[in-house]
Design an enzyme around this catalytic site. Sequence first.
Site, PDB file in Angstrom:
ATOM      1  N   GLY A  58     -28.695  21.575 -18.109  1.00  0.00           N
ATOM      2  CA  GLY A  58     -27.826  20.412 -18.343  1.00  0.00           C
ATOM      3  C   GLY A  58     -28.222  19.653 -19.607  1.00  0.00           C
ATOM      4  O   GLY A  58     -29.101  20.076 -20.372  1.00  0.00           O
ATOM      5  N   SER A  73     -23.241  24.348 -12.050  1.00  0.00           N
ATOM      6  CA  SER A  73     -22.022  23.618 -11.694  1.00  0.00           C
ATOM      7  C   SER A  73     -21.564  22.730 -12.844  1.00  0.00           C
ATOM      8  O   SER A  73     -20.397  22.390 -12.947  1.00  0.00           O
ATOM      9  CB  SER A  73     -22.249  22.772 -10.431  1.00  0.00           C
ATOM     10  OG  SER A  73     -23.290  21.846 -10.641  1.00  0.00           O
ATOM     11  N   ASP A  96     -29.159  27.035  -6.112  1.00  0.00           N
ATOM     12  CA  ASP A  96     -28.802  25.665  -5.743  1.00  0.00           C
ATOM     13  C   ASP A  96     -30.029  25.017  -5.117  1.00  0.00           C
ATOM     14  O   ASP A  96     -30.698  25.643  -4.278  1.00  0.00           O
ATOM     15  CB  ASP A  96     -27.639  25.726  -4.733  1.00  0.00           C
ATOM     16  CG  ASP A  96     -26.956  24.387  -4.605  1.00  0.00           C
ATOM     17  OD1 ASP A  96     -27.618  23.421  -4.182  1.00  0.00           O
ATOM     18  OD2 ASP A  96     -25.763  24.312  -4.948  1.00  0.00           O
ATOM     19  N   PHE A 149     -34.002  17.250 -12.506  1.00  0.00           N
ATOM     20  CA  PHE A 149     -32.779  16.687 -13.090  1.00  0.00           C
ATOM     21  C   PHE A 149     -31.545  17.011 -12.258  1.00  0.00           C
ATOM     22  O   PHE A 149     -30.516  16.351 -12.406  1.00  0.00           O
ATOM     23  CB  PHE A 149     -32.513  17.298 -14.479  1.00  0.00           C
ATOM     24  CG  PHE A 149     -33.519  16.984 -15.532  1.00  0.00           C
ATOM     25  CD1 PHE A 149     -33.504  15.768 -16.182  1.00  0.00           C
ATOM     26  CD2 PHE A 149     -34.483  17.916 -15.902  1.00  0.00           C
ATOM     27  CE1 PHE A 149     -34.412  15.472 -17.185  1.00  0.00           C
ATOM     28  CE2 PHE A 149     -35.402  17.642 -16.902  1.00  0.00           C
ATOM     29  CZ  PHE A 149     -35.365  16.416 -17.543  1.00  0.00           C
ATOM     30  N   LYS A 173     -23.389  13.423 -11.256  1.00  0.00           N
ATOM     31  CA  LYS A 173     -23.665  12.140 -11.937  1.00  0.00           C
ATOM     32  C   LYS A 173     -22.443  11.291 -12.285  1.00  0.00           C
ATOM     33  O   LYS A 173     -22.588  10.303 -13.004  1.00  0.00           O
ATOM     34  CB  LYS A 173     -24.468  12.414 -13.209  1.00  0.00           C
ATOM     35  CG  LYS A 173     -23.714  13.267 -14.217  1.00  0.00           C
ATOM     36  CD  LYS A 173     -24.369  13.239 -15.584  1.00  0.00           C
ATOM     37  CE  LYS A 173     -23.559  14.013 -16.592  1.00  0.00           C
ATOM     38  NZ  LYS A 173     -24.088  13.980 -17.934  1.00  0.00           N
ATOM     39  N   SER A 189     -32.043   6.133 -12.447  1.00  0.00           N
ATOM     40  CA  SER A 189     -31.071   5.536 -13.360  1.00  0.00           C
ATOM     41  C   SER A 189     -31.170   4.020 -13.310  1.00  0.00           C
ATOM     42  O   SER A 189     -31.496   3.442 -12.263  1.00  0.00           O
ATOM     43  CB  SER A 189     -29.671   5.968 -12.918  1.00  0.00           C
ATOM     44  OG  SER A 189     -28.693   5.169 -13.535  1.00  0.00           O
ATOM     45  N   TYR A 197     -22.818   7.168  -6.120  1.00  0.00           N
ATOM     46  CA  TYR A 197     -23.788   7.776  -7.046  1.00  0.00           C
ATOM     47  C   TYR A 197     -25.065   6.936  -7.092  1.00  0.00           C
ATOM     48  O   TYR A 197     -26.182   7.445  -6.928  1.00  0.00           O
ATOM     49  CB  TYR A 197     -23.183   7.912  -8.455  1.00  0.00           C
ATOM     50  CG  TYR A 197     -24.214   8.246  -9.501  1.00  0.00           C
ATOM     51  CD1 TYR A 197     -24.793   9.514  -9.554  1.00  0.00           C
ATOM     52  CD2 TYR A 197     -24.646   7.293 -10.430  1.00  0.00           C
ATOM     53  CE1 TYR A 197     -25.763   9.819 -10.500  1.00  0.00           C
ATOM     54  CE2 TYR A 197     -25.608   7.591 -11.382  1.00  0.00           C
ATOM     55  CZ  TYR A 197     -26.162   8.856 -11.407  1.00  0.00           C
ATOM     56  OH  TYR A 197     -27.134   9.146 -12.337  1.00  0.00           O
ATOM     57  N   LYS A 232     -29.218   7.667  -5.923  1.00  0.00           N
ATOM     58  CA  LYS A 232     -30.437   7.478  -6.723  1.00  0.00           C
ATOM     59  C   LYS A 232     -31.400   6.545  -5.985  1.00  0.00           C
ATOM     60  O   LYS A 232     -32.612   6.775  -5.943  1.00  0.00           O
ATOM     61  CB  LYS A 232     -30.090   6.897  -8.097  1.00  0.00           C
ATOM     62  CG  LYS A 232     -29.351   7.872  -9.000  1.00  0.00           C
ATOM     63  CD  LYS A 232     -30.235   9.034  -9.408  1.00  0.00           C
ATOM     64  CE  LYS A 232     -29.466  10.148 -10.067  1.00  0.00           C
ATOM     65  NZ  LYS A 232     -30.225  11.392 -10.209  1.00  0.00           N
ATOM     66  N   ASN A 271     -16.187  10.477 -18.985  1.00  0.00           N
ATOM     67  CA  ASN A 271     -16.211   9.132 -18.401  1.00  0.00           C
ATOM     68  C   ASN A 271     -17.017   8.180 -19.272  1.00  0.00           C
ATOM     69  O   ASN A 271     -16.774   6.980 -19.280  1.00  0.00           O
ATOM     70  CB  ASN A 271     -16.906   9.162 -17.027  1.00  0.00           C
ATOM     71  CG  ASN A 271     -16.180  10.052 -16.062  1.00  0.00           C
ATOM     72  OD1 ASN A 271     -15.001   9.857 -15.822  1.00  0.00           O
ATOM     73  ND2 ASN A 271     -16.872  11.049 -15.533  1.00  0.00           N
ATOM     74  N   GLY A 320     -16.467  -2.918 -11.662  1.00  0.00           N
ATOM     75  CA  GLY A 320     -17.892  -2.648 -11.436  1.00  0.00           C
ATOM     76  C   GLY A 320     -18.752  -2.752 -12.677  1.00  0.00           C
ATOM     77  O   GLY A 320     -19.979  -2.704 -12.588  1.00  0.00           O
ATOM     78  N   ASP A 321     -18.152  -2.861 -13.886  1.00  0.00           N
ATOM     79  CA  ASP A 321     -18.959  -2.937 -15.110  1.00  0.00           C
ATOM     80  C   ASP A 321     -19.629  -4.302 -15.251  1.00  0.00           C
ATOM     81  O   ASP A 321     -19.034  -5.334 -14.930  1.00  0.00           O
ATOM     82  CB  ASP A 321     -18.073  -2.723 -16.353  1.00  0.00           C
ATOM     83  CG  ASP A 321     -17.939  -1.247 -16.715  1.00  0.00           C
ATOM     84  OD1 ASP A 321     -18.578  -0.409 -16.054  1.00  0.00           O
ATOM     85  OD2 ASP A 321     -17.186  -0.955 -17.668  1.00  0.00           O
TER      86      ASP A 321
END
Length: 344
Positions: A10, A40, A64, A86, A90, A130, A153, A157, A202, A302-303
């Site tokens: 990734g 994926s 997986d 990792f 996300k 995060s 998400y 975390k 996004n 949500g920001d």
Amino acid sequence: MSLLITGGTGYIGSHTVVELLQGTDSQDLSKEIVIVDNLSNSSTKVLDRLEQITGKKVTFIEADICDEQALDKVFSEHNIEAVIHFAGLKAVGESAEIPLSYYQNNVSGTVSLLQVMTKHNVKNLVFSSSATVYGNNVSPLNETMPTSATNPYGQTKLMVEHILFDLAKSDPEWSIACLRYFNPIGAHQSGLIGENPNGIPNNLLPYVAQVAVGRLAQLQVFGDDYDTVDGTGVRDYIHVVDLAQGHVKALEALGHAKGTVKGCQAINLGTGNGTSVLEIVNTFKDISQADIPYKIVPRRAGDLATVYADAALAGSLLGWQANLDLTAMIEDTWRWQSENPNGF
Ligand code: NAD
Ligand code: UDP
């Protein structure tokens, strides 16, 4: 000895593998790098690029992390001494649509990995957390602040962080660095690897880059009425190569090496500086000389107005700080995007 990198094909994983293969003074360069990824959200083409950049090969296993048998085989066949984890999903918006997939991949998958690590007595871990776990705290954000989550998400975390803290409390042999990333952007200076999102991005930077290259028509700027320098949202953007080097430093601080990370330790990886959306757009325009049409639209749900790190702990505990500035971040994003306009 070997290092296991889950999610290593990734975006952040691949840049970290480059830094691990290129080594630092204090690192034993003979270590085998074993990547486990289910592809994926990445491609094996990254493996050729990694070899092109470093001149070295990695061991790749398509599996997986939810598949304990497959993981058990990896640990039986390789002499793993530490893991950088990792692998996970996300996308914040998607996590509200398919929460079970997020809990399955991010939480159950991590528990499976931890079970297998325990069985094989491997207790050194670097985990991708995060800044989202800081919820609505006021910036600068530091590791002692209370944590919370506002979407599935973020919950995954936070849940994994709780699991890791409990695990470390239960057994002092565990040494875990929970790295709380701010906003990783940029790409390797070679232009050979970078962020390669599926579908419409996004995040701000891949979106701006795809507008600049003509793949997308126009950027939507989510709100210009925040209490910030120009009314647009402010974030702590960090070059992915700096972030990758933070992982190397974290690995070196774990129990099997220097041992400065004891138990489970949350550590911010950010620059400590904030940049607004319009500052990003204008810098991108200057560097790329491309047109970047945008329109101001309402705030995204949500920001927050402003999010940036207190990056002091990473300095004192790991001896790490971010070195690359916004110009380098955007030059490298642009090189990657313009040389690979359709990704891999
Ligand atoms: P990415 O999607 O590019 O990389 C994740 C990799 O994990 C992909 O290669 C994917 O194929 C793999 N993967 C996903 N589920 C898997 C599973 N069940 N088993 C095996 N492999 C699986 O994402 P990234 O940006 O490199 O992020 C890496 C980690 O950092 C993630 O855990 C992410 O949540 C976290 N993180 C990312 C950001 C960001 O802005 N990019 C910010 C904070 C935290
Ligand atoms: N943003 C934007 N338009 C976009 C994507 C993002 O204006 O198409 C803004 C967003 O509101 C935030 C900043 O850019 O202020 C960074 O958003 P991103 O999704 O990249 O990261 P976040 O900090 O939300 O995780």
